[in-house]
Design an enzyme around this catalytic site. Structure first.
Site, short mmCIF file in Angstrom:
data_model
loop_
_atom_site.label_atom_id
_atom_site.label_comp_id
_atom_site.label_asym_id
_atom_site.label_seq_id
_atom_site.Cartn_x
_atom_site.Cartn_y
_atom_site.Cartn_z
N SER A 147 1.03 -1.40 -0.20
CA SER A 147 0.30 0.58 0.15
C SER A 147 0.96 1.01 -0.61
CB SER A 147 -1.05 -0.11 1.11
OG SER A 147 -1.88 1.14 1.23
N TYR A 160 -1.99 0.92 10.79
CA TYR A 160 -1.91 0.11 9.79
C TYR A 160 -0.77 0.53 8.83
CZ TYR A 160 -3.56 -1.08 4.95
OH TYR A 160 -3.95 -1.23 3.68
#
Length: 254
Positions: A147, A160
């Site tokens: 990501s 995260y």
């Protein structure tokens, strides 16, 4: 083995209910992929995903579900390595992960640990098991869904983001370790993707779709890319953000 167009004939998906993973599987099955393993926790959603791929691929397509839990690394060797004993697997797509809830995770360290264990520790375990099997067979691709959140970790989702930063670094190092073995490692860095995991969240700039990520993965496989950004312009954006001084970065509405 892959066909002349670079499409894998067999695919193992780790995270069999992931929206991005299923979009990728659908795209590949619509081409020439004929054997698919969907690995994930047993659920009606996993069974439904397998049924939809069988219907899409027709009589010549075999789709099986495999029990897999990212939070149980002790089971990964037995669960995943034995799949390779039934025949070569051309592509492994590591696509599992959880977004977590930043405010809750900050206030509840055990919840933050669960995010880290799923996104990083579980991925290290499963990734190494599959990488070793691919190395033994002498060919194949390991595609790791990272990501842009890991490129420059933001205050708004640093639990995260830090787990994805670790995963990204691990995947790059694994790619270096496998260089020359016949195994190709590709890191995919999407931005905000409209999936079930992000439903209800404010949409970010340059948002994309699972189908667009799947298309980028297929293109990356064909050219044996090592890193794929989705959309591609994020490479430039994140390069600028990565070098921005921290006092300025903190003031951005990210």
């Amino acid at each position: 083995m892959k066909d002349a167009f670079g499409t894998p004939q067999s695919l193992l998906v780790l995270g069999g209910t992931s929206g991005i993973a299923l979009a990728t599987a659908r795209r590949l099955v619509a081409r020439r992929t004929r054997t698919v393993w969907l690995a994930g926790r047993a659920s009606p959603a996993l069974d439904a995903a397998a049924d939809s791929l069988r219907e899409l691929g027709g009589p010549g397509t075999t789709v099986r579900t495999v029990p897999f839990d990212a939070l149980d690394p002790a089971s990964h060797e037995e669960t995943l390595a034995k799949l390779f004993t039934d025949g070569d697997i051309d592509m492994v797509l590591l696509a599992f992960g959880v977004l977590g809830d930043q405010a809750h995770d900050e206030a509840t360290p055990s919840a933050a640990v669960r995010v880290a264990q799923t996104n990083y520790t579980g991925a290290v375990s499963a990734g190494l098991v599959c990488a070793n099997a691919l190395r033994t067979q002498g060919h194949g691709s390991l595609v790791v869904l990272s990501s842009v959140a890991g490129e420059r970790v933001r205050r708004a989702n640093f639990v995260y983001g830090s787990s994805k930063a670790g995963l990204d670094a691990f995947a790059q190092g694994l790619g270096d370790a496998l260089h020359g073995s016949g195994v190709h490692v590709m890191v995919v860095r999407p931005g905000f993707v409209r999936t079930g995991m992000t439903a209800g969240l404010p949409e970010a700039p340059l948002a994309t779709t699972p189908e667009a990520v799947a298309e980028a993965i297929e293109r990356g496989l064909r050219r044996r890319a090592e890193v794929v950004w989705v959309p591609g312009v994020l490479r430039v954006v994140m390069s600028a953000l990565r070098h921005l001084p921290r006092p300025l970065f903190r003031r951005l509405p990210l």
